[in-house]
Scaffold this motif. Structure first.
Motif, PDB file in Angstrom:
ATOM      1  N   UNK A 177      -3.084   5.593   8.000  1.00  0.00           N
ATOM      2  CA  UNK A 177      -4.322   5.133   7.336  1.00  0.00           C
ATOM      3  C   UNK A 177      -4.053   4.263   6.116  1.00  0.00           C
ATOM      4  N   UNK A 178      -3.157   4.721   5.236  1.00  0.00           N
ATOM      5  CA  UNK A 178      -2.904   3.955   4.014  1.00  0.00           C
ATOM      6  C   UNK A 178      -2.412   2.559   4.358  1.00  0.00           C
ATOM      7  N   UNK A 179      -1.534   2.480   5.336  1.00  0.00           N
ATOM      8  CA  UNK A 179      -0.985   1.176   5.718  1.00  0.00           C
ATOM      9  C   UNK A 179      -2.067   0.267   6.295  1.00  0.00           C
ATOM     10  N   UNK A 180      -2.908   0.808   7.151  1.00  0.00           N
ATOM     11  CA  UNK A 180      -3.941  -0.044   7.772  1.00  0.00           C
ATOM     12  C   UNK A 180      -5.061  -0.383   6.790  1.00  0.00           C
ATOM     13  N   UNK A 181      -5.374   0.585   5.941  1.00  0.00           N
ATOM     14  CA  UNK A 181      -6.425   0.292   4.942  1.00  0.00           C
ATOM     15  C   UNK A 181      -5.986  -0.794   3.984  1.00  0.00           C
ATOM     16  N   UNK A 182      -4.686  -0.905   3.764  1.00  0.00           N
ATOM     17  CA  UNK A 182      -4.171  -1.910   2.824  1.00  0.00           C
ATOM     18  C   UNK A 182      -4.502  -3.327   3.275  1.00  0.00           C
ATOM     19  N   UNK A 183      -4.745  -3.514   4.560  1.00  0.00           N
ATOM     20  CA  UNK A 183      -5.194  -4.841   5.001  1.00  0.00           C
ATOM     21  C   UNK A 183      -6.592  -4.778   5.640  1.00  0.00           C
ATOM     22  N   UNK A 184      -7.351  -3.761   5.251  1.00  0.00           N
ATOM     23  CA  UNK A 184      -8.777  -3.750   5.576  1.00  0.00           C
ATOM     24  C   UNK A 184      -9.172  -3.174   6.900  1.00  0.00           C
ATOM     25  N   UNK A 185      -8.333  -2.320   7.466  1.00  0.00           N
ATOM     26  CA  UNK A 185      -8.718  -1.615   8.694  1.00  0.00           C
ATOM     27  C   UNK A 185      -8.866  -0.135   8.378  1.00  0.00           C
ATOM     28  N   UNK A 234       0.826  -1.214   0.000  1.00  0.00           N
ATOM     29  CA  UNK A 234       0.000   0.000   0.000  1.00  0.00           C
ATOM     30  C   UNK A 234       0.851   1.251   0.000  1.00  0.00           C
ATOM     31  N   UNK A 235       1.864   1.249   0.837  1.00  0.00           N
ATOM     32  CA  UNK A 235       2.740   2.426   0.934  1.00  0.00           C
ATOM     33  C   UNK A 235       3.511   2.631  -0.368  1.00  0.00           C
ATOM     34  N   UNK A 236       3.821   1.520  -1.041  1.00  0.00           N
ATOM     35  CA  UNK A 236       4.609   1.649  -2.276  1.00  0.00           C
ATOM     36  C   UNK A 236       3.776   2.187  -3.438  1.00  0.00           C
TER      37      UNK A 236
END
Lengths: 580, 149
Positions: A407-415, A364-366
């Motif tokens: 946010x981007x990091x957590x959203x990448x696995x659905x949080x 996600x971060x990448x």
């Protein structure tokens, strides 16, 4: 001789009598001409008004059919039971008799039966035909039946798909589900008719009948639901919910090529024939109304955004680790036996296969917030799906401007996002069909009362979410999940190749993540590589285990196997017993 | 006063019997003529009454028939409702939920393994006649009973 006698004795009296008769006859003739001729129309009009009555003709509510044309819900003529307490000789005996029919009587009704001054009290409204027959058989004084104008809604299949079908009120107005959403179609339009009636107010057959406003019976709505798949979905879901003492569950079966919802099961459910006995929670269509944090099943959004934007390739590698700190927050991998370890690297396929949160965050971060958010929106998250069911929750997908550092990091696995089960199933349909986002629909066609087709709902592609190539790669990843990853072996079916993704998400309760509250889910497709069905299963707050692979995947396997056999797809010898 | 007429010539009654008969006929005619009006009136009245009566009878018969039709329609509706109820009952009896409960009560479980038996479609082999023309003629000459069979 006679002539002479008559001539002699009667001429005067006879003449007088004759003239009197003539006068009377003339008077009668005059009145007759006045009544029949001069004022005839007026009197005819008044007479007609006296013996005619304008009544409201209620339109019969239309039926709801399954996709095979079998009746799921229909309206039957109904009767209500009432009492005239004044006429009841023995209130206690009457109450006892009524109890044998209705079971328990309302204390208010029992008190009313004893009130000798009361003229009327309802015992039960809109009772079934069997109960009405039993009341009729009582034949006691003071108890009677009244035919209701509106019908009694009968769900022939009991509680099957009850949360989808909904229910109606006493006046047959739709209050929830399809009954509510398609109320204007099902209800029809009541009309008004002026007709001649006899002294008891009964319509005279073939008497004058004038339609003031024609009544239009409600149309018949045919759904896309397959009763067998619906039963299987409910059965499999119930087994898992019971086994893990879960709070509730949802299962959806969709045709990815048309967007048709073949089954939509929610637990707890209710009996629409006695809906008032269940609380609101049991009547919720959770698949459409309840948004939740999807957890790992959302990693496929990250994967799609990464692959479709070409910012990540099939061979791109990310450092393998079990924790990462982003924006002041430490992200961990789930301790489910598929840890990433340290020192190595992993591909996108492996990240999804073993459901690594840290890896997903790195992906996600990448790719960046813009690419990720664009994919979320293209996938339809944050918008109503257009399924047409009441109370649809569009979900919460905040724009990047509202995001925090993590946010981007957590959203990448659905949080940090919330979506409905239907929205997730729809997205997986796009993966299954090659990248097209379909508009999900529950109504297949609408017919009028004569059975003439009024409207047929055709599949509608909303937009292309990603390329066919990306879809193919995503399916390959999902297949790997079932073969070697978190879906092994619970999502495998002997003889059929499946593909899918597990999800284990912490639930937000009262605004915060609460320990022990999880939503276990599995979304998959069968048969791989050209799926015919997309199956979604979610179980909330299971006790004992909370992993999607343990709680939800077995239900997915059971539903998928039954669906394959139902569709006449024979198990393939090429797919081994373990589904590989 | 009316003067009695004088007959210049004497009346000769040739045949008294014939005269008497003629007188009788004249009397009868006269008697009948007295009731002609009444008879005609009665005939007309009877005809009118007959027409009225037939109208009343037909109307009542029509009303009776219309009630019968209405009753038949009501019966039809009742039967249709009963059919719907029976359909619902059949649907309830055939529901997957009920069948699965029955199966569970009987101790039946879903098979863990499926056995797929593939049956080869038998090939239909038609024997080619050596002499097609003759074999078709053979059918023609076959006995009638045999042909029927």
């Amino acid at each position: 001789m006679h002539q002479r006698t008559f001539a002699r004795v009667a001429p005067m009296r006879a003449r007088l009598f004759f003239y009197a008769c003539m006068v009377v006859a003339l008077f009668l003739a005059w009145r007759l001409s006045v009544v029949q001729g001069l004022d005839g129309r007026l009197y005819a009009k008044e007479a007609l008004a006296q013996r005619s009555d304008t009544v409201e003709v209620f339109a019969r509510r239309g039926s709801i059919l399954d996709r095979n044309g079998n009746v799921l819900v229909r309206s039957m003529p109904s009767e209500s039971v009432y009492a005239i307490p004044r006429e009841i000789l023995d209130p206690d005996a009457t109450a006892a008799k009524l109890r044998t029919i209705f079971g328990k009587l309302d204390p208010g009704v029992v008190a009313a039966l004893h009130d000798r001054h009361l003229w009327f009290v309802w015992i039960a409204r809109k009772v079934s035909h069997d109960l009405a027959q039993r009341v009729r058989a009582l034949d006691g004084p003071g108890i009677a039946l009244k035919e209701e104008d509106t019908g009694l809604r009968v769900d022939t299949s009991g509680s099957l798909a009850s949360t989808v079908l909904g229910f109606v009120g006493t006046d047959e107005n739709g209050l929830d589900g399809v009954e509510y959403a398609y109320d204007d179609v099902l209800r029809g339009r009541s009309g008004r008719v002026t007709l001649e009636a006899d002294q008891f107010g009964r319509p005279i057959p073939f008497g004058l009948e004038r339609v003031v406003t024609p009544a239009q019976a409600g149309s018949t709505v045919q759904l896309t639901l397959d009763p067998y798949l619906q039963f299987v979905a409910e059965h499999a879901l119930r087994q898992q919910v019971r086994a893990f003492h879960a709070l509730d569950g949802t299962a959806i079966v969709m045709d990815p090529w048309t967007g048709e919802i073949l089954a939509l099961a929610n637990l707890p459910d209710f009996d629409p024939n006695r809906f008032w006995k269940f609380d609101d929670d049991a009547r919720r269509d959770r698949g459409v109304m309840d948004a939740y944090e999807p957890g790992s099943t959302y990693k496929l959004i990250t994967a799609a955004a990464a692959l479709d934007s070409r910012k990540v390739t099939w061979t791109s590698r990310f450092p393998a680790r079990d924790t990462i700190e982003v924006g002041g927050r430490t992200i961990h991998n789930a301790e489910d036996g598929f840890m990433a370890g340290t020192g190595g690297s992993e591909t996108l396929e492996q990240i999804v296969e073993f459901s690594h949160n840290v890896g997903a965050a790195e992906v996600g971060l990448s790719i960046g917030a813009k690419t990720f958010y664009a994919m979320e929106r293209k996938a339809g998250f944050g918008d109503p799906s257009g399924v047409g069911l009441p109370g649809e929750n569009p979900g919460i997908v905040p724009p990047p401007s509202q995001w925090s550092g993590s946010s981007l990091a957590t959203m990448s696995f659905g949080q940090g996002v919330s979506v409905t089960p239907l929205a997730m199933a729809r997205y997986y349909c796009a993966v299954a069909n090659g990248g097209n986002l379909m508009e999900p629909h529950i109504v297949r066609a609408v017919y009028d009362q004569q059975g003439k087709l009024v409207r047929r709902v055709t599949p509608r592609i909303v937009r292309r979410v990603f390329s066919q190539h990306t879809a193919e790669e995503l399916r390959t990843i999902l297949r790997a999940v079932v073969l070697h990853g978190t879906g092994d072996p619970t999502a495998q079916i002997p003889g059929y190749a499946t593909a899918g993704k597990t999800g284990t998400a912490e639930m937000v309760v009262d605004g915060e993540y609460r320990g022990g509250y999880y939503a276990a889910s599995f979304i998959g497709m069968v048969p791989y590589p050209r799926p015919r069905y997309v199956v979604y299963v979610k179980v909330e707050r299971p006790i004992g285990s909370y992993y999607g692979s343990v709680v939800a995947a077995p239900a997915f396997a059971a539903i998928s196997r039954a669906a394959m056999l139902h569709a006449g797809v024979l198990p393939s010898a090429a797919v081994a017993r373990n589904g590989r | 006063m009316i003067q009695p007429q004088r007959h210049d010539r004497t009346i000769r009654i040739g045949n008294p019997r014939a005269v008497r008969a003629a007188t009788q006929r004249r009397k009868a005619r006269k008697k009948r003529a007295r009731y002609v009006g009444v008879t005609r009136t009665l005939a007309v009245l009877t005809a009118v009454l007959a027409l009225l009566m037939s109208y009343v009878v037909l109307t009542s018969s029509l009303t009776g028939l219309s009630y019968a039709v209405a009753k038949a329609q009501a019966n039809r509706e009742t039967l249709q409702e009963e059919t719907m109820r029976l359909d619902d009952r059949i649907a309830a009896l055939r529901s997957d939920d009920r069948l699965s409960q029955l199966a569970a009560r009987l101790g039946m479980t879903e098979p863990a393994r499926l056995a797929v038996v593939r049956i080869a479609v038998p090939r239909v082999v038609r024997a080619k006649p050596s002499f097609p023309v003759l074999s078709s003629l053979a059918g023609f000459f076959a006995p009638a009973v045999a042909r029927q069979q």
